[in-house]
Design an enzyme around this catalytic site. Sequence first.
Site, short mmCIF file in Angstrom:
data_model
loop_
_atom_site.label_atom_id
_atom_site.label_comp_id
_atom_site.label_asym_id
_atom_site.label_seq_id
_atom_site.Cartn_x
_atom_site.Cartn_y
_atom_site.Cartn_z
N SER A 145 17.24 53.52 35.76
CA SER A 145 18.19 52.46 35.37
C SER A 145 19.60 52.97 35.66
O SER A 145 19.82 54.18 35.79
CB SER A 145 18.05 52.19 33.87
N TYR A 163 17.37 55.27 24.99
CA TYR A 163 17.09 54.65 26.28
C TYR A 163 17.74 55.43 27.43
O TYR A 163 17.07 55.77 28.41
CB TYR A 163 17.57 53.19 26.28
N1 LIG Z 1 15.59 44.32 33.02
C1 LIG Z 1 16.60 45.15 33.21
O1 LIG Z 1 17.79 44.79 33.09
C2 LIG Z 1 16.33 46.58 33.61
C3 LIG Z 1 17.42 47.33 34.08
C4 LIG Z 1 17.20 48.66 34.46
C5 LIG Z 1 15.94 49.21 34.35
N2 LIG Z 1 14.91 48.45 33.86
C6 LIG Z 1 13.61 49.10 33.76
O2 LIG Z 1 12.69 48.38 34.52
C7 LIG Z 1 11.40 48.44 33.92
C8 LIG Z 1 10.85 47.04 33.76
O3 LIG Z 1 11.75 46.29 32.97
P1 LIG Z 1 11.55 44.72 32.78
O4 LIG Z 1 12.89 44.16 32.61
O5 LIG Z 1 10.65 44.19 33.81
O6 LIG Z 1 10.81 44.72 31.36
P2 LIG Z 1 9.72 43.70 30.74
O7 LIG Z 1 9.83 43.90 29.26
O8 LIG Z 1 9.87 42.35 31.30
O9 LIG Z 1 8.35 44.35 31.24
C9 LIG Z 1 7.91 45.59 30.77
C10 LIG Z 1 6.41 45.57 30.68
O10 LIG Z 1 5.98 46.87 30.24
C11 LIG Z 1 4.90 46.69 29.35
N3 LIG Z 1 4.78 47.87 28.49
C12 LIG Z 1 5.58 48.24 27.46
N4 LIG Z 1 5.11 49.35 26.89
C13 LIG Z 1 4.01 49.71 27.57
C14 LIG Z 1 3.09 50.78 27.46
N5 LIG Z 1 3.20 51.71 26.49
N6 LIG Z 1 2.06 50.85 28.34
C15 LIG Z 1 1.91 49.91 29.31
N7 LIG Z 1 2.75 48.87 29.45
C16 LIG Z 1 3.79 48.76 28.59
C17 LIG Z 1 5.26 45.42 28.57
O11 LIG Z 1 4.11 44.86 27.94
C18 LIG Z 1 5.85 44.55 29.67
O12 LIG Z 1 4.86 43.73 30.28
C19 LIG Z 1 11.58 49.18 32.60
O13 LIG Z 1 11.19 50.52 32.77
C20 LIG Z 1 13.07 49.10 32.35
O14 LIG Z 1 13.53 50.19 31.61
C21 LIG Z 1 15.08 47.15 33.50
#
Ligand SMILES: NC(=O)c1ccc[n+]([C@@H]2O[C@H](COP(=O)([O-])OP(=O)(O)OC[C@H]3O[C@@H](n4cnc5c(N)ncnc54)[C@H](O)[C@@H]3O)[C@@H](O)[C@H]2O)c1
Length: 258
Positions: A145, A163
């Site tokens: 991130s 985080y």
């Molecule tokens: N959305 C953003 O703004 C953003 C920005 C930077 C980085 N990220 C990173 O991108 C990745 C995806 O983010 P997103 O926005 O798609 O999130 P999201 O919440 O839409 O999806 C995350 C998924 O991970 C699953 N999950 C959570 N804990 C779990 C576990 N212990 N085992 C298996 N699955 C699990 C959840 O059920 C969910 O389906 C994350 O790692 C997040 O940190 C997101």
Amino acid sequence: MSERLKGKVAFITGGASGIGEAAAFLFGEHGAKIIVADIDEDAALRTSNELNSSGIDSLGVQLDVTRDVDIKNAFSRTNEKYGPISILVNSAGLNPRLPSLENKSSEEIWDRIIDVNLKGTYLTCKNVVQQMEENGGGSIVNLSSIMGEVAYHSSMSNGFSAYNPSKGGVLLFTKNLAVDLAPKKIRVNCLNPGFAETPFTEALTSDTELVKKIIDLHPIGRLAQPKEIAYCALFLASDESSFVTGTSLLVDGGYTAQ
Ligand SMILES: NC(=O)c1ccc[n+]([C@@H]2O[C@H](COP(=O)([O-])OP(=O)(O)OC[C@H]3O[C@@H](n4cnc5c(N)ncnc54)[C@H](O)[C@@H]3O)[C@@H](O)[C@H]2O)c1
């Protein structure tokens, strides 16, 4: 159908939502077989059913990425159906808009965030290496991130205490692993997105004052759509990035350029 990922088997953790789900559809459209792996079993099965209905060969599996046994089971099911995994995307992640350091349960929450975001990434990588090596190589894409690169003032969100350290850990873990695995023809890279509109950021983006502040931090003047992140994952997953390893690709609308 494009053939950028023809013959590849892509295992996507967190594949039932947000960036992981967008990658599942995009990779499938480009010829990969897709394993949607998520802690939410119903959502994993729903997503893989949707993929199958749209003509993409897919398997949905439940796993908690913090549990080695779950990962081993999910990999066995994958191998039985599709053979060795050639692409691993670690998109499972947690970021409860929760606790500042004063919060009583902060230690428990710290542990869970580090476990899911950092240890979970380590465990899936650890378990995938042998099959990728035996198969002549592979590509791992970890979701770090912008918060793995720069600090974020906790007043913006009531605390991101664990985080940022978890995502900074993913960044350095990625670089280290890339160096170790390069001779085995396994490339390891991470994506460092700015804020994207997914269920993950809903708690922030539903706060109209806060979302305005967050948008202002992105020179491009808006938040990302999950597919815009997934396109960068597609590049790193595909053979088009065959000389790219140990890198962190910022996909942040200019957030960290300032
Ligand atoms: N959305 C953003 O703004 C953003 C920005 C930077 C980085 N990220 C990173 O991108 C990745 C995806 O983010 P997103 O926005 O798609 O999130 P999201 O919440 O839409 O999806 C995350 C998924 O991970 C699953 N999950 C959570 N804990 C779990 C576990 N212990 N085992 C298996 N699955 C699990 C959840 O059920 C969910 O389906 C994350 O790692 C997040 O940190 C997101």
